[in-house]
Design an enzyme around this catalytic site. Structure first.
Site, PDB file in Angstrom:
ATOM      1  N   VAL A  22       0.804  -1.229   0.000  1.00  0.00           N
ATOM      2  CA  VAL A  22       0.000   0.000   0.000  1.00  0.00           C
ATOM      3  C   VAL A  22       0.836   1.278   0.000  1.00  0.00           C
ATOM      4  O   VAL A  22       0.293   2.370  -0.197  1.00  0.00           O
ATOM      5  CB  VAL A  22      -1.000   0.024   1.187  1.00  0.00           C
ATOM      6  CG1 VAL A  22      -2.110  -0.972   0.975  1.00  0.00           C
ATOM      7  CG2 VAL A  22      -0.296  -0.183   2.529  1.00  0.00           C
ATOM      8  N   TYR A  59       1.141   5.039  16.841  1.00  0.00           N
ATOM      9  CA  TYR A  59       0.073   4.384  16.076  1.00  0.00           C
ATOM     10  C   TYR A  59      -1.199   5.246  16.081  1.00  0.00           C
ATOM     11  O   TYR A  59      -1.812   5.490  15.037  1.00  0.00           O
ATOM     12  CB  TYR A  59      -0.192   3.015  16.707  1.00  0.00           C
ATOM     13  CG  TYR A  59      -1.385   2.283  16.179  1.00  0.00           C
ATOM     14  CD1 TYR A  59      -1.319   1.598  14.969  1.00  0.00           C
ATOM     15  CD2 TYR A  59      -2.581   2.243  16.896  1.00  0.00           C
ATOM     16  CE1 TYR A  59      -2.428   0.905  14.485  1.00  0.00           C
ATOM     17  CE2 TYR A  59      -3.681   1.551  16.427  1.00  0.00           C
ATOM     18  CZ  TYR A  59      -3.600   0.880  15.221  1.00  0.00           C
ATOM     19  OH  TYR A  59      -4.692   0.193  14.740  1.00  0.00           O
TER      20      TYR A  59
HETATM   21  N1  LIG Z   1      -6.768  -5.751  15.620  1.00  0.00           N
HETATM   22  C1  LIG Z   1      -7.083  -4.662  16.299  1.00  0.00           C
HETATM   23  O1  LIG Z   1      -7.229  -4.716  17.515  1.00  0.00           O
HETATM   24  C2  LIG Z   1      -7.302  -3.355  15.579  1.00  0.00           C
HETATM   25  C3  LIG Z   1      -7.831  -2.296  16.319  1.00  0.00           C
HETATM   26  C4  LIG Z   1      -8.041  -1.074  15.704  1.00  0.00           C
HETATM   27  C5  LIG Z   1      -7.753  -0.907  14.360  1.00  0.00           C
HETATM   28  N2  LIG Z   1      -7.229  -1.945  13.642  1.00  0.00           N
HETATM   29  C6  LIG Z   1      -6.897  -1.675  12.244  1.00  0.00           C
HETATM   30  O2  LIG Z   1      -7.519  -2.632  11.405  1.00  0.00           O
HETATM   31  C7  LIG Z   1      -6.694  -2.904  10.268  1.00  0.00           C
HETATM   32  C8  LIG Z   1      -6.440  -4.399  10.162  1.00  0.00           C
HETATM   33  O3  LIG Z   1      -5.862  -4.835  11.385  1.00  0.00           O
HETATM   34  P1  LIG Z   1      -5.613  -6.389  11.735  1.00  0.00           P
HETATM   35  O4  LIG Z   1      -5.803  -6.506  13.191  1.00  0.00           O
HETATM   36  O5  LIG Z   1      -6.363  -7.260  10.819  1.00  0.00           O
HETATM   37  O6  LIG Z   1      -4.038  -6.454  11.438  1.00  0.00           O
HETATM   38  P2  LIG Z   1      -3.130  -7.728  11.079  1.00  0.00           P
HETATM   39  O7  LIG Z   1      -1.754  -7.323  11.502  1.00  0.00           O
HETATM   40  O8  LIG Z   1      -3.720  -8.950  11.631  1.00  0.00           O
HETATM   41  O9  LIG Z   1      -3.215  -7.750   9.476  1.00  0.00           O
HETATM   42  C9  LIG Z   1      -2.749  -6.651   8.736  1.00  0.00           C
HETATM   43  C10 LIG Z   1      -2.562  -7.065   7.297  1.00  0.00           C
HETATM   44  O10 LIG Z   1      -2.009  -5.928   6.606  1.00  0.00           O
HETATM   45  C11 LIG Z   1      -0.952  -6.370   5.766  1.00  0.00           C
HETATM   46  N3  LIG Z   1       0.018  -5.281   5.543  1.00  0.00           N
HETATM   47  C12 LIG Z   1       0.892  -4.724   6.401  1.00  0.00           C
HETATM   48  N4  LIG Z   1       1.644  -3.802   5.773  1.00  0.00           N
HETATM   49  C13 LIG Z   1       1.222  -3.781   4.476  1.00  0.00           C
HETATM   50  C14 LIG Z   1       1.611  -3.045   3.338  1.00  0.00           C
HETATM   51  N5  LIG Z   1       2.607  -2.149   3.367  1.00  0.00           N
HETATM   52  N6  LIG Z   1       0.944  -3.260   2.173  1.00  0.00           N
HETATM   53  C15 LIG Z   1      -0.067  -4.170   2.111  1.00  0.00           C
HETATM   54  N7  LIG Z   1      -0.453  -4.919   3.149  1.00  0.00           N
HETATM   55  C16 LIG Z   1       0.179  -4.719   4.325  1.00  0.00           C
HETATM   56  C17 LIG Z   1      -0.321  -7.528   6.520  1.00  0.00           C
HETATM   57  O11 LIG Z   1       0.421  -8.377   5.639  1.00  0.00           O
HETATM   58  C18 LIG Z   1      -1.548  -8.213   7.112  1.00  0.00           C
HETATM   59  O12 LIG Z   1      -2.084  -9.188   6.236  1.00  0.00           O
HETATM   60  C19 LIG Z   1      -5.409  -2.074  10.470  1.00  0.00           C
HETATM   61  O13 LIG Z   1      -5.492  -0.867   9.744  1.00  0.00           O
HETATM   62  C20 LIG Z   1      -5.418  -1.816  11.959  1.00  0.00           C
HETATM   63  O14 LIG Z   1      -4.682  -0.662  12.295  1.00  0.00           O
HETATM   64  C21 LIG Z   1      -7.001  -3.161  14.211  1.00  0.00           C
END
Ligand SMILES: NC(=O)c1ccc[n+]([C@@H]2O[C@H](COP(=O)([O-])OP(=O)(O)OC[C@H]3O[C@@H](n4cnc5c(N)ncnc54)[C@H](O)[C@@H]3O)[C@@H](O)[C@H]2O)c1
Length: 290
Positions: free
Chosen positions: A88, A183
């Site tokens: 991304v 973050y």
């Molecule tokens: N899990 C939580 O508690 C939580 C809470 C609030 C917000 N979020 C947000 O939700 C979204 C998804 O979180 P998640 O928990 O599924 O995270 P995760 O770490 O489980 O998965 C994230 C995915 O993003 C991909 N990724 C990372 N860098 C990338 C890049 N440069 N280009 C393309 N893909 C990339 C990774 O390979 C992975 O598959 C994120 O934006 C995160 O900040 C998550």
């Protein structure tokens, strides 16, 4: 179609003529979606939910093998999904992925800007390099994604039917949380980038809605990182204790699951959300309401 466990779609809508019709406005048939960070976690669940509601979905991620495997599993179940590698942070990758989506599915109506990374540590522990990196991945990606998608979704674009962009922010983009300053500052930026784009796209007549979703702590790899961070900065002795602490901060008394977020994404992607833009949606068990 109503095949998602625990998912109760709306079925009554009012037409322009004022009649109430029994249809499902959450139906995503005839819509094409692109989801980033879709190899695992929330992104993978979004791909499945969007596809089960009828959308054709291009799943993208930097983890090519895992992303492809996940998509292969869904295709075996008859869902219309494909995978394309997309970092991304790369403008070139965005260009290729959007073109691949148009070539494979003939349009683009929904973008889920989900990919993101987490870095923990206190503000005093964070280095400038760490802060720059998390901003690059979590904020520049939102800019590139919205720009790449809006270019083809707007009237006269290669898809040209308008659409819905959903940006993943966080509860940490709305309130302060220890260990989350780097973050959380990215997620605050995502929240306001969303509103500016929504107002601009609306006023310019693009027909593109833009909204942000703010998950609380969700059971994913990233969620587990938050527990470890609470240990690392001395707020809990073990990750189990950190989990209890976070559950204690959540009025509903449990962590979120990926499906809780995916169902909100389906709603915002659908015509049921046709009058909603520039808005922020907390899916956090009440954490941010305190
Ligand atoms: N899990 C939580 O508690 C939580 C809470 C609030 C917000 N979020 C947000 O939700 C979204 C998804 O979180 P998640 O928990 O599924 O995270 P995760 O770490 O489980 O998965 C994230 C995915 O993003 C991909 N990724 C990372 N860098 C990338 C890049 N440069 N280009 C393309 N893909 C990339 C990774 O390979 C992975 O598959 C994120 O934006 C995160 O900040 C998550």
């Amino acid at each position: 179609m109503n095949v998602c466990t625990g998912f109760i779609p709306l079925s009554l809508i009012k037409t322009n003529e004022g009649n109430i019709m029994n249809v499902n406005p959450l139906n995503l048939e005839n819509k094409v979606a692109l989801v980033t960070g879709a190899a695992t976690g929330i992104g993978a669940s979004c791909v499945e939910y969007l596809a089960r509601m009828g959308a054709k979905v291009m799943a993208t991620d930097i983890q090519t093998e895992l992303g492809q495997q996940s998509v292969d599993g869904l295709r075996e179940q008859g869902l219309d999904v494909a995978f394309h590698t997309l970092d991304v942070c790369s403008e070139n990758d965005w260009d290729k992925s959007v073109k691949a989506t148009l070539a494979q599915f003939g349009g683009l109506d929904i973008l889920v800007n989900n990919a993101g990374i987490y870095i923990g540590g206190t503000l005093l522990e964070n280095s400038l390099e760490q802060v720059r990196h998390v901003h690059k991945v979590n904020v520049e990606s939102i800019f590139l994604g919205m720009k790449s998608a809006a270019e083809v979704m707007k009237p006269g674009g290669a898809a040209g039917k308008g659409g819905s962009i959903i940006n993943l922010s966080s509860i940490a983009g709305l309130i302060g949380v220890p260990g989350h300053s780097a973050y959380g500052s990215t997620k605050g930026a995502v929240r306001l980038y969303t509103k500016h784009a929504a107002v601009e796209f609306g006023k310019l007549g693009y027909g593109i809605r833009v909204n942000s979703v703010h998950p609380g702590v969700i059971r994913t790899d990233m969620g587990a990182q938050a527990f470890q961070d609470f240990v690392d900065i001395g707020l809990a002795k073990t990750t189990a204790e950190a989990e209890e602490l976070i559950i204690g901060m959540t009025p509903i008394g449990k962590l979120g699951e990926v499906e809780d977020i995916a169902q909100m994404i389906v709603f915002l992607a659908s015509d049921a959300a046709g009058f909603i833009t520039g808005a922020e949606f907390s899916v956090d068990g009440g954490m941010g309401a305190q």
